[in-house]
Design a protein around this motif. Structure first.
Motif, mmCIF file in Angstrom:
data_model
loop_
_atom_site.group_PDB
_atom_site.id
_atom_site.type_symbol
_atom_site.label_atom_id
_atom_site.label_comp_id
_atom_site.label_asym_id
_atom_site.label_seq_id
_atom_site.Cartn_x
_atom_site.Cartn_y
_atom_site.Cartn_z
ATOM 1 N N ARG B 246 1.270 7.913 -6.201
ATOM 2 C CA ARG B 246 0.249 7.171 -6.941
ATOM 3 C C ARG B 246 -0.211 5.931 -6.169
ATOM 4 O O ARG B 246 -0.216 4.813 -6.682
ATOM 5 C CB ARG B 246 0.743 6.810 -8.344
ATOM 6 N N GLU B 248 -2.728 3.388 -4.901
ATOM 7 C CA GLU B 248 -3.894 2.898 -5.622
ATOM 8 C C GLU B 248 -5.199 3.175 -4.866
ATOM 9 O O GLU B 248 -5.218 3.173 -3.636
ATOM 10 C CB GLU B 248 -3.773 1.379 -5.863
ATOM 11 N N SER B 249 -6.297 3.308 -5.602
ATOM 12 C CA SER B 249 -7.595 3.585 -4.990
ATOM 13 C C SER B 249 -8.138 2.363 -4.263
ATOM 14 O O SER B 249 -9.011 2.459 -3.414
ATOM 15 C CB SER B 249 -8.589 4.048 -6.054
ATOM 16 N N SER B 250 -7.632 1.188 -4.621
ATOM 17 C CA SER B 250 -8.006 -0.052 -3.945
ATOM 18 C C SER B 250 -6.809 -0.987 -4.028
ATOM 19 O O SER B 250 -5.968 -0.846 -4.915
ATOM 20 C CB SER B 250 -9.220 -0.675 -4.634
ATOM 21 N N SER B 251 -6.711 -1.940 -3.099
ATOM 22 C CA SER B 251 -5.582 -2.880 -3.087
ATOM 23 C C SER B 251 -4.249 -2.136 -3.136
ATOM 24 O O SER B 251 -3.432 -2.366 -4.028
ATOM 25 C CB SER B 251 -5.656 -3.850 -4.266
ATOM 26 N N LYS B 254 1.379 0.082 -1.575
ATOM 27 C CA LYS B 254 2.389 0.874 -0.854
ATOM 28 C C LYS B 254 1.712 1.823 0.129
ATOM 29 O O LYS B 254 0.488 1.978 0.108
ATOM 30 C CB LYS B 254 3.217 1.664 -1.853
ATOM 31 N N ALA B 274 -6.798 9.423 -1.927
ATOM 32 C CA ALA B 274 -6.569 8.460 -3.004
ATOM 33 C C ALA B 274 -7.547 7.285 -2.889
ATOM 34 O O ALA B 274 -7.562 6.399 -3.720
ATOM 35 C CB ALA B 274 -5.139 7.931 -2.929
ATOM 36 N N HIS B 275 -8.327 7.291 -1.823
ATOM 37 C CA HIS B 275 -9.182 6.143 -1.476
ATOM 38 C C HIS B 275 -10.345 6.003 -2.447
ATOM 39 O O HIS B 275 -11.034 6.979 -2.724
ATOM 40 C CB HIS B 275 -9.704 6.361 -0.045
ATOM 41 N N ASN B 318 -8.962 0.217 1.394
ATOM 42 C CA ASN B 318 -9.936 -0.387 0.489
ATOM 43 C C ASN B 318 -9.379 -1.605 -0.267
ATOM 44 O O ASN B 318 -8.503 -1.452 -1.110
ATOM 45 C CB ASN B 318 -10.331 0.706 -0.509
ATOM 46 N N SER B 321 -4.940 -6.276 1.042
ATOM 47 C CA SER B 321 -4.882 -7.575 1.709
ATOM 48 C C SER B 321 -4.316 -7.430 3.125
ATOM 49 O O SER B 321 -3.550 -6.516 3.409
ATOM 50 C CB SER B 321 -4.019 -8.546 0.907
ATOM 51 N N ALA B 323 -2.155 -9.259 4.549
ATOM 52 C CA ALA B 323 -0.698 -9.446 4.563
ATOM 53 C C ALA B 323 0.009 -8.129 4.249
ATOM 54 O O ALA B 323 0.983 -7.765 4.912
ATOM 55 C CB ALA B 323 -0.302 -10.520 3.554
ATOM 56 N N ASN B 324 -0.493 -7.397 3.245
ATOM 57 C CA ASN B 324 0.130 -6.110 2.921
ATOM 58 C C ASN B 324 -0.058 -5.101 4.048
ATOM 59 O O ASN B 324 0.866 -4.376 4.400
ATOM 60 C CB ASN B 324 -0.445 -5.546 1.617
#
Lengths: 428, 349
Positions: B246, B248-251, B254, B274-275, B318, B321, B323-324
């Protein structure tokens, strides 16, 4: 070009037997409206609901928001290239149902449409919580490809807004604003002592559900060009977006383009606002180079002293924003940029995907990654399930009690980069 | 509210253990206050108390980072302070770095940290986001000014429940943390007014000072790709059908690691994107359009590429951040290096 905008203030909206405006109350004949906007074989069903300020209503997923307008005098009609023929608009007189809007929803198109809460903490972030919304719920037929779905719902929204806008044709407006856009040489003659300022209006054109249209033309296919500022008030630019809702311009935003409105405030006093350069945000490097070169060239042909440059979207278009800025500044044309930020949920990351020391004057619409919890609402118009997958949502966004924890990215218009909102961000 | 409990961090010198000859002592914890902690405690006595002092040698901390940080973690878990004060470290580089690491560990536990340093201490730039760092002079001669500055800041922090205000107003180094607020005027009008000031060459204040970007230099080419082990990594969101993690589609919060040994190519039945930043139709039909698994497998068969790593790695670029993204890249790289991967085909969208 001289355009009068007659504002008819709408205090309330209701269903009734006749679609009309009477003493500030908009009445909509639901059956007639549905009949007017039906007929597309790609759409299985259409329903209409109302959502007013302060009500415990959540609209999700929101595709577009459109203000009802009607052209009562002058060349052409509203939404040229879509509802009306491609006459040049922006002169004469246009009536606006101020305080009303058409909102389109239905099954999610991509990952991407937004949320409008009519009350609660989320309502603070979207301007559309403060207006009376006629919500069109258009459900697609099965297995309709996303881009076809988007095109069908886009047209339904424009038709609905034009149909409702027509009620304002013979109503005496409560207020009339006059905007004058002079031919370039006439303007420079009249305001010969004032510096020349233009608006560089960057339009989303990454494609794949990130699209904008000008007079019916896909903005991906344009070379940057120059228009009179008043043309946008008649719907020359419309949205074809279904993407991260916080910073994509709805058609409503374009119709009320705030930089244009505010540049007019000091026009003829502090500067001569000569007009608008519209440009795109295509994804290939060659396109970016070509378009930013054209922006710089048009700016030099117009002998500009300064420009406001507004972005639409984030990430990839940050590169276009910075190219436009650099190429204007290097010619001595002073710029102010409007963007928003993706600084991470903790606000600690770099906010943009590109940067340059030339960008000394930047206005921000805020950090789209900030997280908010939207409490459950009595009523949901549309479908709540996409909360986990829309941009800004994540697995577990939708709680059992109906509340939604999302980044404000998911809220329609939250970090608008035309400067529509009061939100900003600062460094701590 | 009862007095806040403070844990104070000091190095061997201010902790009164000794000079440079004691810089390699391992972390220790003491009851109550030590050294500059006395004056701090005196000044804060109405609102807070330094309950424990942790002391560590500057060399030890910087040369045994994992052990030192683990010790700090344990002390924090034992003491459970409401606040941590570290230093002041003035212009002592290793001490500033140690204070910064203490701040990072405490920040992860949600404990606020207040420290003080000279502006050129490397700890300021690296760790400002984890702590409120109050400016000091460049040497311990500035202690007489630093102590009341820290006391005043801590008092303000307690009084305002952490809402100390902007760096300029409250007197700390900007932490590089962006916070939203509602301004008086809408953005477009702020832009017009800024433009007028810029035109008149009057002073104006940008709302977003441009960051310094780190530019990544490309690696030299792979000497012989026909012998290299190649991996596929993407920020285009290509995941096994059903998006099992799962993402995420944005931000994206993982990335995923997925086995590809059983796949000849991507198909509509085994993969999807997933984008959320692009129309997924064409990627869902054939994800090889985003991650070229089919072509790479062919080229391995033909001997043009050495071998293909058994896994592909995917996240969504998409709105994610920096940093991530950096963190995922560091994790993925560690994995790839451990598995002997020599080259990566990295695709975006």
């Amino acid at each position: 070009m001289r355009l009068e905008l007659g504002k008819i203030f709408i205090k309330d909206v209701q269903f009734g037997s006749k679609t009309e405006v009477n003493k500030g109350v908009l009445t909509v004949n639901k059956e007639e409206l549905i009949k007017k906007i039906s007929g597309d074989p790609r759409i299985a069903s259409i329903n209409v609901e109302l959502a007013k300020p302060g009500e415990e209503i959540r609209i999700i997923p929101v595709k577009d928001v459109i203000e009802p307008r009607v052209k009562v005098e002058g060349n052409g009609g509203i939404f040229p290239g879509w509802i009306s023929k491609v006459e040049t608009v922006g002169s004469g007189r246009t009536h606006i149902l101020k305080g009303a809007a058409v909102v389109t929803t239905g099954k999610v198109v991509g990952f991407q449409e937004g949320i409008i809460d009519m009350s609660g903490p989320g309502a603070e972030y979207t301007p559309f919580s403060r207006i009376n919304n006629v919500v069109i719920i258009a459900e697609p037929i099965e297995k309709l490809p996303q881009h076809e779905h988007e095109a069908a719902v886009r047209m339904i929204g424009l038709k609905a807004a034009a149909y409702i806008g027509e009620t304002g044709r013979n109503i005496q407006p409560d207020e009339v604003d006059v905007y004058e856009a002079l031919p370039f040489f006439e303007g420079t003659e009249k305001y010969r002592d004032l510096p020349r300022v233009a608006y560089v209006y960057m339009l989303q054109s990454q494609g794949l559900l990130h699209d904008t249209y000008v007079y019916g033309v896909d903005v991906k296919q344009i070379i940057p060009t120059f228009i009179y500022a008043t043309e946008v008030f008649d719907g020359a630019i419309i949205s074809g977006n279904c993407v991260s809702a916080c910073d994509k311009n709805t058609t409503y935003h374009h119709l009320n383009s705030p930089v244009i409105e505010d540049l007019y405030k000091y026009h003829g006093k502090e500067y001569n606002f000569v007009g608008v350069i519209i440009t795109n945000e295509n994804v290939t490097l060659a396109d970016k180079e070509r378009s930013s070169n054209y922006v710089a060239k048009l700016a030099s042909m117009l002998n500009l002293d300064a420009a406001i440059v507004s972005e639409e979207g984030f990430g990839n278009p940050d590169a276009d924003l910075i190219m436009n800025c650099k190429k204007l500044e290097v010619q001595g044309i002073k710029t102010v940029l409007i963007t928003d930020e993706y600084a991470g949920r903790d606000g600690a990351s770099q906010s943009l995907a590109d940067a340059n020391p030339a960008a000394t004057a930047v206005v921000t619409g805020g950090n789209a990654n900030e997280v908010i919890t939207l409490p459950s609402m009595k009523k949901v118009i549309g479908h709540v399930e996409p909360a986990d997958v829309i941009a800004g949502g994540f697995a577990g966004s939708l709680a059992k009690d109906g509340s939604i924890t999302v980044e404000i990215q998911a809220i329609t218009g939250a970090t608008n980069e035309l400067g529509f909102n009061k939100m900003s961000a600062q460094g701590y | 509210m009862s007095k806040r409990r403070i844990l104070h961090y000091l190095n061997q010198f201010f902790g009164q253990i000794g000079g440079e000859d004691k810089a390699d002592i391992s972390p220790m914890i003491k009851e109550g206050q030590v050294g500059p902690g006395m004056a701090l405690n005196q000044g804060l006595k109405e609102v807070a108390e330094i309950v424990n002092t942790v002391i560590c040698g500057d060399s030890y901390f910087n040369e045994n980072l994992d052990e030192a940080k683990a010790a700090i973690q344990n002390y924090l878990d034992e003491v459970k302070p409401d606040l941590v004060i570290a230093g002041p470290a003035f212009n002592a580089g290793r001490y500033g770095m140690a204070c910064g690491h203490v701040a990072e560990v405490a920040a992860e536990k949600g404990i606020p940290v207040i420290t003080a340093m000279y502006e050129e201490n490397p700890g300021v730039e690296i760790f400002a986001k984890y702590a409120y760092i109050i400016p000091t002079a460049d040497s311990a001669a500035g202690m007489r000014k630093a102590v009341p500055a820290i006391i005043n800041f801590v008092k303000k922090f307690i009084e305002t429940d952490g809402e100390v205000g902007s760096p300029e107003a409250a007197g700390y180094f900007p932490r590089g943390i962006r916070k939203n607020f509602f301004a008086e005027k809408r953005g477009s009008l702020r832009a017009v007014e800024m433009l007028i000031r810029k035109l008149k060459t009057e002073e104006f204040k940008t709302e977003y000072p441009m960051p310094d970007f780190d530019r990544v230099a490309p690696n030299p080419p792979v000497a012989d790709i026909s012998k290299a082990k190649v991996a596929l990594v993407t920020s285009g969101g290509i995941v096994p059908k059903g998006n099992p993690d799962r993402i995420e589609s944005s931000s994206a919060s993982k990335y995923g690691k997925y086995k590809l040994t059983d796949l000849l190519e991507f198909t509509e039945d085994n993969s999807e994107t997933a984008h959320g930043g692009y129309d997924p139709v064409y990627a869902n039909q054939d994800a090889d359009r985003v991650v070229p698994l089919d072509v790479v497998k062919e080229m391995v068969g033909e001997g043009k590429i050495g071998t293909l790593h058994d896994y592909w790695y995917a996240t969504v670029g998409n709105g994610t951040s920096v940093a991530n993204a950096k963190k995922y890249a560091a994790d993925i790289t560690k994995d790839l290096v451990a598995d002997g991967v020599e080259a990566v085909i990295l695709t975006s969208t």
